[in-house]
Design an enzyme around this catalytic site. Structure first.
Site, PDB file in Angstrom:
ATOM      1  N   SER B  95       7.939 -74.245 -30.639  1.00 39.18           N
ATOM      2  CA  SER B  95       7.196 -73.459 -31.549  1.00 39.18           C
ATOM      3  C   SER B  95       7.198 -71.991 -31.351  1.00 39.18           C
ATOM      4  O   SER B  95       7.140 -71.175 -32.422  1.00 39.18           O
ATOM      5  CB  SER B  95       5.516 -74.010 -31.923  1.00 39.18           C
ATOM      6  OG  SER B  95       5.291 -75.475 -32.064  1.00 39.18           O
ATOM      7  N   PHE B 133       3.279 -65.362 -37.514  1.00 42.03           N
ATOM      8  CA  PHE B 133       3.768 -65.420 -39.038  1.00 42.03           C
ATOM      9  C   PHE B 133       2.333 -65.903 -39.739  1.00 42.03           C
ATOM     10  O   PHE B 133       2.061 -67.198 -39.533  1.00 42.03           O
ATOM     11  CB  PHE B 133       4.687 -66.255 -38.926  1.00 42.03           C
ATOM     12  CG  PHE B 133       5.068 -66.872 -40.554  1.00 42.03           C
ATOM     13  CD1 PHE B 133       5.890 -65.862 -41.410  1.00 42.03           C
ATOM     14  CD2 PHE B 133       4.581 -67.954 -41.046  1.00 42.03           C
ATOM     15  CE1 PHE B 133       6.711 -66.278 -42.462  1.00 42.03           C
ATOM     16  CE2 PHE B 133       4.985 -68.193 -42.715  1.00 42.03           C
ATOM     17  CZ  PHE B 133       6.139 -67.437 -43.116  1.00 42.03           C
ATOM     18  N   GLY B 134       1.870 -65.341 -40.610  1.00 43.10           N
ATOM     19  CA  GLY B 134       0.342 -65.588 -41.154  1.00 43.10           C
ATOM     20  C   GLY B 134       0.648 -66.002 -42.645  1.00 43.10           C
ATOM     21  O   GLY B 134       0.567 -65.053 -43.494  1.00 43.10           O
ATOM     22  N   THR B 136      -0.393 -69.528 -43.844  1.00 41.04           N
ATOM     23  CA  THR B 136      -1.786 -70.668 -44.082  1.00 41.04           C
ATOM     24  C   THR B 136      -2.820 -70.052 -43.943  1.00 41.04           C
ATOM     25  O   THR B 136      -3.290 -69.198 -43.569  1.00 41.04           O
ATOM     26  CB  THR B 136      -1.544 -71.752 -43.099  1.00 41.04           C
ATOM     27  OG1 THR B 136      -0.225 -72.220 -43.272  1.00 41.04           O
ATOM     28  CG2 THR B 136      -2.576 -72.878 -43.315  1.00 41.04           C
ATOM     29  N   ILE B 167      -2.766 -69.993 -37.093  1.00 36.92           N
ATOM     30  CA  ILE B 167      -1.304 -69.193 -36.833  1.00 36.92           C
ATOM     31  C   ILE B 167      -0.827 -69.241 -35.276  1.00 36.92           C
ATOM     32  O   ILE B 167      -1.554 -68.811 -34.261  1.00 36.92           O
ATOM     33  CB  ILE B 167      -1.681 -67.918 -37.173  1.00 36.92           C
ATOM     34  CG1 ILE B 167      -2.251 -67.757 -38.739  1.00 36.92           C
ATOM     35  CG2 ILE B 167      -0.655 -66.691 -36.982  1.00 36.92           C
ATOM     36  CD1 ILE B 167      -1.350 -68.630 -39.652  1.00 36.92           C
ATOM     37  N   SER B 241      11.609 -68.767 -47.676  1.00 36.44           N
ATOM     38  CA  SER B 241      12.834 -69.003 -47.048  1.00 36.44           C
ATOM     39  C   SER B 241      13.041 -68.743 -45.530  1.00 36.44           C
ATOM     40  O   SER B 241      13.651 -69.318 -44.844  1.00 36.44           O
ATOM     41  CB  SER B 241      13.786 -67.435 -47.587  1.00 36.44           C
ATOM     42  OG  SER B 241      13.121 -66.142 -46.881  1.00 36.44           O
ATOM     43  N   CYS B 242      11.793 -68.142 -44.967  1.00 36.53           N
ATOM     44  CA  CYS B 242      11.580 -68.033 -43.527  1.00 36.53           C
ATOM     45  C   CYS B 242      11.484 -69.456 -42.866  1.00 36.53           C
ATOM     46  O   CYS B 242      11.926 -69.782 -42.015  1.00 36.53           O
ATOM     47  CB  CYS B 242      10.417 -67.285 -43.057  1.00 36.53           C
ATOM     48  SG  CYS B 242      10.427 -65.553 -44.007  1.00 36.53           S
ATOM     49  N   GLU B 368       4.878 -76.746 -41.172  1.00 32.67           N
ATOM     50  CA  GLU B 368       6.168 -76.266 -41.906  1.00 32.67           C
ATOM     51  C   GLU B 368       6.419 -77.400 -42.979  1.00 32.67           C
ATOM     52  O   GLU B 368       7.544 -77.721 -43.083  1.00 32.67           O
ATOM     53  CB  GLU B 368       7.159 -76.466 -40.727  1.00 32.67           C
ATOM     54  CG  GLU B 368       7.046 -75.498 -39.629  1.00 32.67           C
ATOM     55  CD  GLU B 368       7.833 -74.097 -39.962  1.00 32.67           C
ATOM     56  OE1 GLU B 368       8.227 -73.838 -40.914  1.00 32.67           O
ATOM     57  OE2 GLU B 368       7.346 -73.197 -39.360  1.00 32.67           O
TER      58      GLU B 368
END
Ligand SMILES: Cc1cc2nc3c(=O)[nH]c(=O)nc-3n(C[C@H](O)[C@H](O)[C@H](O)COP(=O)(O)OP(=O)(O)OC[C@H]3O[C@@H](n4cnc5c(N)ncnc54)[C@H](O)[C@@H]3O)c2cc1C
Lengths: 259, 389
Positions: B95, B133-134, B136, B167, B241-242, B368
């Site tokens: 992760s 990466f935030g 949610t 996160i 896309s990420c 994801e």
């Protein structure tokens, strides 16, 4: 310093070995291969010497069949600058002298300052290849090397002797050292290194290119699994352990001769 | 040092090039030597093995399939094999690598300004900086389109307000890629740790992904410069896309966890004896489990390689990735459960990796895009009818 490291590809440690038909060698079809362990340390030592010097060249030299390119590429991925592959499909048809002659011929053409080999190979286990090579090249050598330090035009080394003894010596260059396993910390091949390895030169040569006549003065007769001879003896001392102990001591003293 | 022998029932290695195998080998060796011996302690203590970060950076693990800024420029199959080996070690470690590469470096590279790229990418690649990466939020998980976090223009700067949760790396990150609603749709922002109005808190009490840090991010009138916006990222399709990049890696990664479980169970069943001194592997019901496991792993490997080759050809689309992620996570969970079962009581102990993988994979099933959501993506692809609402 221009350093040549002789590396050999051998079956992966812990491989399940079977004798091939004909009894002259092992089945190779199902095996995976890797760099001979002490050679990995020799390569690492060469890379570190170059890094400490801040300049120089590390050349991987491998005598082996075409599948050995994989091991050569790994050496390049770890940082060797280029490689020479003496392609020879059947190593088991050669003796130490034959192997050393081929390696020495390839080395001569390069004129290096230092040659490193592993102490011995994990498959044949002769432990002589480096030494014979040095003799053929007419240069000094030292074996079972634990530490290497360049000092001007010479090299200071620490040799492992028996019983925890060591020997320090300084030898002039060019020289050949056979390297002991575990003397440094092996690096991992980086992903960038693996990618870069593809662009590095691997020069492939044959015995005839090197002008070395084929033929061995010693031949390998037979390869076989150790014969298992099971001999268990139980000493029946009855109620008297002292009697059993006495019998055991006698056996160990006069039959097995270990005490 | 136990060396992982690999799992290859169907000569799948014959589909791999020499270089691909070398990539797998170096990652495998790293995991055998550096991860396997220590990971159960980190899982137990709930800590991330951060001492591994510099070496992983040096080896090129971060952003391995990206180009430029020191990245390793691996193919997607090579990247997949890397994820597989890392997740064989632990899903938490994978992760970390996924977030750093696919969710932080990828958007910077794809949507960032030159200034953002040159400031962050080299440091993220080497592991000197950590990213998160935030997307949610507490109220919006599967449906990020509903996000409440807002960014409002104020002169030359933006003011962020809102909360992100779940996160990965949140409270250890030096930089956060934060997605927020603006007047013209969803946009991405590069927010540095320590920016006034930006705070994080660690989520405690996880029984899964214990060797990974998970946090909440809070933005209270957090002012960032105009240059903090990712200029190229417009609309929800940018963060999605990420996620596609990361999900592709997950589809490979979970095979690693499944392989570790299967191989542990296989070895155990041939040595453990029950009934008439027979190895439990000699009982038909045990063999059925092993046969099912290896069959599913093999299918998952083929799916992953095919998707990897398609991605290298630029032909892999998100609906394909949904199948890869959904199927492979589901079979990995099945394999982990069956392996756990085959070890009997030992299966629940931390000496064996099964319970840890099993617990971790429960997260992988959810994050994801949950199993359901990917089923809906596939469903939409084959029917033409979206069924999310
Ligand atoms: C350990 C961990 C790390 C994470 N790391 C990150 C991260 O780094 N960054 C980030 O942004 N997020 C991260 N996440 C968040 C993750 O992506 C979300 O948990 C996930 O998207 C699901 O959202 P949710 O938890 O709110 O569940 P919900 O969306 O509430 O879903 C709950 C259940 O409802 C089902 N469901 C919801 N909608 C539908 C529907 N339309 N049809 C059928 N079923 C439906 C789901 O499938 C699921 O079974 C992480 C999560 C975890 C657990």
């Amino acid at each position: 310093m221009k350093i040549i490291v002789a590396i050999k590809q051998v079956p992966t440690r812990d491989s399940q070995l079977n004798v091939a038909d004909g009894g002259k060698w092992i089945e190779e079809d199902d095996l995976t291969f890797e760099i001979n362990e002490p050679d990995a340390y020799a390569l690492e030592e060469a890379l570190q010497l170059k890094e400490r010097d801040g300049e120089g060249e590390v050349i991987a030299l491998c005598l082996g069949p075409s599948r050995a390119t994989q091991t050569i590429r790994e050496a390049l991925a770890k940082g060797a600058d280029r490689a020479i592959h003496i392609e020879e499909e059947q190593l088991e048809g050669l003796d130490t002298l034959g192997i050393a002659k081929l390696l020495a011929a390839a080395v001569k053409a390069e004129n290096p300052d230092l040659i490193l080999t592993g102490l011995q190979s994990d498959d044949f286990g002769y432990g002589q290849t480096g030494v014979v090579m040095a003799e053929l090249l007419g240069i000094p050598h030292a074996t079972i090397i634990m530490q290497v330090e360049k000092q001007g035009n010479a090299i200071k080394v620490k040799r492992e002797l028996e019983d925890g003894w060591f020997q320090n010596m300084t030898i002039p260059l060019p020289a050949l050292l056979t390297i002991q396993s575990g003397i440094n910390k092996l690096r991992y091949a980086t992903l960038m290194g693996i990618k870069k390895a593809k662009t590095k030169e691997i020069k492939t040569v044959t015995a005839s290119d090197l002008g070395v006549p084929q033929g061995a003065s010693a031949t390998l007769d037979k390869v076989y699994m150790p014969q298992r001879t099971k001999q268990a003896v139980i000493f029946q001392g009855g109620d008297d352990p002292a009697k059993a102990a006495a019998q055991l001591v006698e056996k160990l003293k006069f039959e097995v001769r270990v005490i | 040092m136990a060396r992982f022998p690999g799992v290859d029932y169907l000569l799948i290695d014959s589909l791999l090039s020499e270089q691909e195998k070398m990539v797998r080998q170096t990652a495998r060796q790293f995991v055998d030597e550096q991860v396997v011996p220590i990971i159960k302690d980190h899982f137990r203590e709930g800590t991330f093995p951060k001492h591994l970060i510099p070496e992983m950076g040096r080896m090129g693990f971060f952003g391995a399939n990206l180009t430029g800024y020191g990245c390793a420029e691996m193919s997607n199959v090579e990247y997949g094999l890397l994820m597989q080996e890392i997740e064989r070690g632990d899903s938490g470690l994978r992760s970390f690598v996924s977030v750093q590469g696919a969710l932080v470096m990828y958007p910077l590279l794809t949507y960032g300004s030159e200034e953002q790229k040159s400031k962050w990418l080299p440091k993220l690649q080497s592991g000197e900086a950590i990213g998160c990466f935030g997307l949610t939020e507490p109220m919006f998980g599967s449906n990020p389109a509903g996000m409440l976090t807002r960014a409002v223009k104020d002169g030359d700067s933006w003011i962020l307000n809102g909360e992100k949760t779940w996160i990965t790396n949140g409270s250890v990150a030096d930089v956060a890629i934060v997605w927020a609603r603006t007047e013209d749709g969803i946009r991405g922002f590069v927010v540095e740790a320590g920016t006034p109005g930006f705070s994080t808190s660690v989520l405690h009490g996880k029984l899964s992904m214990r060797a990974s840090v998970t946090s909440s991010l809070a933005f209270t009138d957090c002012r960032v410069p105009g240059s903090a916006m990712l200029p190229g990222a417009k609309g929800l399709k940018a963060p999605l896309s990420c996620l596609s990049q990361a999900r592709f890696g997950i589809g490979w990664g979970v095979i690693g966890a499944a392989m570790d479980c299967y191989e542990t169970a296989r070895q155990y069943t041939v040595t453990r004896k029950q009934f008439d001194d027979k190895p439990i592997a000699a009982h038909q019901l045990v063999q059925l489990k092993l046969a099912d496991m290896i069959t599913e792993i093999t299918k998952a490997q083929l799916l992953a390689i095919h998707c990897g080759r398609l991605k290298d050809e630029g032909k892999l689309d998100p609906a394909h990735i949904s199948m890869l992620k959904r199927n492979n996570v589901a079979i990995a969970l099945d394999v982990a459960r069956a392996s756990r079962d085959l070890l009997g009581g030992n299966g629940i102990m931390e000496e064996y990796p099964l319970m840890r993988h099993l617990c971790n994979l429960e997260t992988v099933k959810t994050y994801e895009g949950t199993d359901h959501i990917h089923a809906l993506v596939i469903g939409e692809r084959v029917t033409g009818v979206p069924a999310y609402k």
